[in-house]
Design a protein around this motif. Structure first.
Motif, PDB file in Angstrom:
ATOM      1  N   ILE A  30      -0.938  16.687   2.411  1.00  0.00           N
ATOM      2  CA  ILE A  30      -1.724  15.471   2.138  1.00  0.00           C
ATOM      3  C   ILE A  30      -0.795  14.256   2.039  1.00  0.00           C
ATOM      4  CG2 ILE A  30      -3.685  16.634   1.059  1.00  0.00           C
ATOM      5  CD1 ILE A  30      -2.461  15.837  -1.689  1.00  0.00           C
ATOM      6  N   ALA A 102      -5.511  15.902   7.061  1.00  0.00           N
ATOM      7  CA  ALA A 102      -4.694  16.162   5.867  1.00  0.00           C
ATOM      8  C   ALA A 102      -5.462  17.103   4.951  1.00  0.00           C
ATOM      9  CB  ALA A 102      -4.423  14.852   5.126  1.00  0.00           C
ATOM     10  N   THR A 104      -7.117  20.503   3.317  1.00  0.00           N
ATOM     11  CA  THR A 104      -7.807  21.720   3.736  1.00  0.00           C
ATOM     12  C   THR A 104      -9.021  21.369   4.597  1.00  0.00           C
ATOM     13  OG1 THR A 104      -7.053  22.828   1.735  1.00  0.00           O
ATOM     14  CG2 THR A 104      -8.934  23.809   2.847  1.00  0.00           C
ATOM     15  N   VAL A 107     -13.212  20.689   3.787  1.00  0.00           N
ATOM     16  CA  VAL A 107     -13.412  20.156   2.433  1.00  0.00           C
ATOM     17  C   VAL A 107     -13.476  18.635   2.607  1.00  0.00           C
ATOM     18  CG1 VAL A 107     -12.444  19.896   0.111  1.00  0.00           C
ATOM     19  CG2 VAL A 107     -12.147  22.052   1.359  1.00  0.00           C
ATOM     20  N   SER A 108     -14.692  18.070   2.594  1.00  0.00           N
ATOM     21  CA  SER A 108     -14.911  16.647   2.937  1.00  0.00           C
ATOM     22  C   SER A 108     -14.232  16.313   4.267  1.00  0.00           C
ATOM     23  CB  SER A 108     -14.374  15.713   1.845  1.00  0.00           C
ATOM     24  OG  SER A 108     -15.106  15.853   0.678  1.00  0.00           O
ATOM     25  N   ASP A 109     -14.196  17.231   5.154  1.00  0.00           N
ATOM     26  CA  ASP A 109     -13.572  17.098   6.468  1.00  0.00           C
ATOM     27  C   ASP A 109     -14.350  17.969   7.448  1.00  0.00           C
ATOM     28  OD1 ASP A 109     -11.445  15.364   6.511  1.00  0.00           O
ATOM     29  OD2 ASP A 109      -9.941  16.835   5.905  1.00  0.00           O
ATOM     30  N   SER A 132      -4.681  20.607  -0.994  1.00  0.00           N
ATOM     31  CA  SER A 132      -5.987  19.962  -1.003  1.00  0.00           C
ATOM     32  C   SER A 132      -5.933  18.887  -2.089  1.00  0.00           C
ATOM     33  CB  SER A 132      -7.100  20.972  -1.299  1.00  0.00           C
ATOM     34  OG  SER A 132      -8.332  20.261  -1.333  1.00  0.00           O
ATOM     35  N   ALA A 133      -6.332  17.668  -1.738  1.00  0.00           N
ATOM     36  CA  ALA A 133      -6.218  16.556  -2.687  1.00  0.00           C
ATOM     37  C   ALA A 133      -7.013  16.847  -3.964  1.00  0.00           C
ATOM     38  CB  ALA A 133      -6.702  15.270  -2.025  1.00  0.00           C
ATOM     39  N   PHE A 153     -16.856  12.324  -1.682  1.00  0.00           N
ATOM     40  CA  PHE A 153     -17.123  10.874  -1.655  1.00  0.00           C
ATOM     41  C   PHE A 153     -18.510  10.592  -2.209  1.00  0.00           C
ATOM     42  CE2 PHE A 153     -13.973  11.447   1.736  1.00  0.00           C
ATOM     43  CZ  PHE A 153     -13.064  10.459   1.400  1.00  0.00           C
ATOM     44  N   TYR A 173     -13.589  11.834  -4.499  1.00  0.00           N
ATOM     45  CA  TYR A 173     -12.689  11.143  -3.581  1.00  0.00           C
ATOM     46  C   TYR A 173     -13.161   9.692  -3.507  1.00  0.00           C
ATOM     47  CZ  TYR A 173     -10.837  15.560  -1.662  1.00  0.00           C
ATOM     48  OH  TYR A 173     -10.211  16.766  -1.491  1.00  0.00           O
ATOM     49  N   GLU A 174     -12.234   8.764  -3.365  1.00  0.00           N
ATOM     50  CA  GLU A 174     -12.667   7.374  -3.240  1.00  0.00           C
ATOM     51  C   GLU A 174     -11.752   6.604  -2.299  1.00  0.00           C
ATOM     52  OE1 GLU A 174     -14.847   5.446  -2.613  1.00  0.00           O
ATOM     53  OE2 GLU A 174     -15.968   5.714  -4.477  1.00  0.00           O
ATOM     54  N   GLU A 201      -2.090   8.406  -4.059  1.00  0.00           N
ATOM     55  CA  GLU A 201      -0.972   8.639  -3.133  1.00  0.00           C
ATOM     56  C   GLU A 201      -0.150   9.899  -3.504  1.00  0.00           C
ATOM     57  OE1 GLU A 201      -1.824   6.827  -0.495  1.00  0.00           O
ATOM     58  OE2 GLU A 201       0.159   5.936  -0.244  1.00  0.00           O
ATOM     59  N   MET A 202      -0.865  10.959  -3.839  1.00  0.00           N
ATOM     60  CA  MET A 202      -0.161  12.178  -4.264  1.00  0.00           C
ATOM     61  C   MET A 202       0.793  12.686  -3.173  1.00  0.00           C
ATOM     62  SD  MET A 202      -3.044  14.383  -6.260  1.00  0.00           S
ATOM     63  CE  MET A 202      -4.286  14.065  -5.029  1.00  0.00           C
ATOM     64  N   GLU A 231      -4.516   6.252  -1.097  1.00  0.00           N
ATOM     65  CA  GLU A 231      -5.595   7.236  -1.195  1.00  0.00           C
ATOM     66  C   GLU A 231      -5.781   7.648  -2.653  1.00  0.00           C
ATOM     67  OE1 GLU A 231      -6.132   9.713   2.530  1.00  0.00           O
ATOM     68  OE2 GLU A 231      -4.005   9.909   2.114  1.00  0.00           O
ATOM     69  N   PHE A 232      -7.042   7.869  -3.029  1.00  0.00           N
ATOM     70  CA  PHE A 232      -7.358   8.110  -4.438  1.00  0.00           C
ATOM     71  C   PHE A 232      -8.220   9.353  -4.643  1.00  0.00           C
ATOM     72  CE2 PHE A 232      -6.516   3.636  -4.253  1.00  0.00           C
ATOM     73  CZ  PHE A 232      -5.939   3.327  -5.469  1.00  0.00           C
ATOM     74  N   VAL A 233      -7.897  10.079  -5.700  1.00  0.00           N
ATOM     75  CA  VAL A 233      -8.834  11.060  -6.253  1.00  0.00           C
ATOM     76  C   VAL A 233      -9.060  10.651  -7.705  1.00  0.00           C
ATOM     77  CG1 VAL A 233      -9.281  13.487  -6.799  1.00  0.00           C
ATOM     78  CG2 VAL A 233      -7.941  12.910  -4.772  1.00  0.00           C
TER      79      VAL A 233
HETATM   80  N1  SAM Z   1      -9.769  17.920   3.268  1.00  0.00           N
HETATM   81  C1  SAM Z   1      -8.922  17.055   2.509  1.00  0.00           C
HETATM   82  C2  SAM Z   1      -8.318  17.831   1.342  1.00  0.00           C
HETATM   83  O1  SAM Z   1      -8.536  19.025   1.227  1.00  0.00           O
HETATM   84  O2  SAM Z   1      -7.583  17.233   0.584  1.00  0.00           O
HETATM   85  C3  SAM Z   1      -9.641  15.827   2.057  1.00  0.00           C
HETATM   86  C4  SAM Z   1     -10.103  14.968   3.188  1.00  0.00           C
HETATM   87  S1  SAM Z   1     -10.957  13.547   2.717  1.00  0.00           S
HETATM   88  C5  SAM Z   1     -11.516  12.971   4.284  1.00  0.00           C
HETATM   89  C6  SAM Z   1      -9.698  12.390   2.390  1.00  0.00           C
HETATM   90  C7  SAM Z   1      -9.716  11.906   0.953  1.00  0.00           C
HETATM   91  O3  SAM Z   1      -8.935  12.787   0.159  1.00  0.00           O
HETATM   92  C8  SAM Z   1      -9.069  10.550   0.759  1.00  0.00           C
HETATM   93  O4  SAM Z   1      -9.972   9.512   1.023  1.00  0.00           O
HETATM   94  C9  SAM Z   1      -8.679  10.596  -0.707  1.00  0.00           C
HETATM   95  O5  SAM Z   1      -9.806  10.377  -1.520  1.00  0.00           O
HETATM   96  C10 SAM Z   1      -8.237  12.064  -0.823  1.00  0.00           C
HETATM   97  N2  SAM Z   1      -6.795  12.197  -0.548  1.00  0.00           N
HETATM   98  C11 SAM Z   1      -6.221  12.700   0.557  1.00  0.00           C
HETATM   99  N3  SAM Z   1      -4.877  12.673   0.440  1.00  0.00           N
HETATM  100  C12 SAM Z   1      -4.594  12.120  -0.749  1.00  0.00           C
HETATM  101  C13 SAM Z   1      -3.404  11.814  -1.445  1.00  0.00           C
HETATM  102  N4  SAM Z   1      -2.215  12.057  -0.914  1.00  0.00           N
HETATM  103  N5  SAM Z   1      -3.491  11.253  -2.678  1.00  0.00           N
HETATM  104  C14 SAM Z   1      -4.697  10.992  -3.234  1.00  0.00           C
HETATM  105  N6  SAM Z   1      -5.869  11.261  -2.607  1.00  0.00           N
HETATM  106  C15 SAM Z   1      -5.823  11.814  -1.389  1.00  0.00           C
END
Ligand code: SAM
Length: 289
Positions: A30, A102, A104, A107-109, A132-133, A153, A173-174, A201-202, A231-233
């Motif tokens: 990620i 990025a 898994t 999962v929202s993908d 996975s975030a 989301f 997720y946001e 930004e993990m 990127e935010f969780v």
């Molecule tokens: N399938 C992915 C997973 O398992 O992590 C998530 C995909 S989703 C489309 C993308 C969202 O995950 C971003 O908008 C953000 O909310 C979160 N995300 C992904 N990478 C991140 C990171 N490095 N730090 C924080 N949030 C992250």
């Protein structure tokens, strides 16, 4: 040199299922490319096809590890048609590795439709676990609940904030342009004392994971121009377990009264619901009249 090549090939094939036509669901980093597991790289290297959400993004990952692969795009807008082609390839015995941009896949993908179709056809589906975030943020949140809820989301699913009023942590997720608005809405709905973890930004250069009361969250996000970038969780802390209302208590009481005298039924109903025994006893006397 020849020995090395043979050893490498043996190592690669050891990761592959002996059954041809297997769908591997492969988690990718990620942020930090070093988070790819050795097994995930071996599978990407050995797969006949790598199905990618965006081939440009996956090319960067594959190139970083010196992997040349046949890539096929499978994204939200072509999931059905591309999925059909990939299923055909799987049926014909190709091994397919599914990745998203990025984290898994599925999962929202994209990816879940292909995985479901593979199950329907009796094909082998093998997850290759990794980043996975959602799980990364939850693991760093410090909430000790045995249960948590993954919402993804908020905007995409048109969830009402009411649905997040649960006695366990909720993972969201946001997007950066909505994070301030969402946090403000959470504050209005759940009040200043509820806890929130912001994971930003993990695994990247400007990574931050901060736990705070909701009342402090808007100021935290406004502390510097960079704070609302990336990127935010969000992990919303658990709400109070709610006591059932009188209607639910009377339903329970009714069941207990089938077997027990009024005072005993009221005592147990009070214990189950947390409502006052006196009120439940009065109610049970009315029911038995
Ligand atoms: N399938 C992915 C997973 O398992 O992590 C998530 C995909 S989703 C489309 C993308 C969202 O995950 C971003 O908008 C953000 O909310 C979160 N995300 C992904 N990478 C991140 C990171 N490095 N730090 C924080 N949030 C992250």
């Amino acid at each position: 040199m020849a020995v090395l090549t043979i050893q490498r090939r043996e190592r690669l094939t050891a990761h592959l299922n002996p059954t041809r036509g297997t769908l591997y669901v492969v988690a990718t980093p990620i942020g930090n490319l070093a988070d790819s597991s050795p097994r995930s790289l071996d599978i990407l290297r050995a797969a006949d096809i790598v199905a990618c959400e965006d081939t440009r993004t996956s090319r960067t990952l594959l190139a970083h590890h010196g992997i040349e692969a046949r890539m096929v795009a499978l994204h939200a807008h072509n999931e059905r048609e591309a999925g059909e082609k990939l299923l055909r390839a799987l049926r014909e015995g190709s091994n397919v590795a599914l990745v998203s941009d990025a984290g898994t896949p599925a999962v929202s993908d994209p990816g879940a439709l292909l995985v479901a179709a593979a199950h329907r056809e009796g094909l082998r589906v093998i997850p290759v676990p990794g980043p996975s975030a959602a799980i990364a943020a939850y693991s760093a949140s410090g909430f000790t609940a045995a249960t948590f809820q993954f919402v993804g989301f908020l905007a995409a699913k048109q969830h009402s904030l009411q649905e997040l009023d649960v006695p366990w942590p909720v993972i969201l997720y946001e997007a950066p342009h909505r994070v301030f608005k969402t946090v403000t809405a959470l504050l209005e709905r759940f009040g200043p004392e509820r806890e929130l973890v912001i994971a930003r930004e993990m695994s990247k250069k400007f990574e931050e994971v901060a736990r705070m009361k909701l009342e402090a969250a808007p100021a935290w996000l406004n502390d510097g121009a960079h704070r609302q970038q990336g990127e935010f969780v969000l992990v919303l802390g658990p709400g109070e377990a709610k006591k059932p209302g009188m209607a639910e208590a009377e339903r329970i009481l009714g069941i207990l009264l089938e077997r027990l005298p009024a005072s005993e039924a009221a005592r147990l109903a009070a214990k189950i619901t947390g409502l006052p025994k006196k009120a439940l006893y009065a109610s049970s006397l009315k029911s038995v009249k």
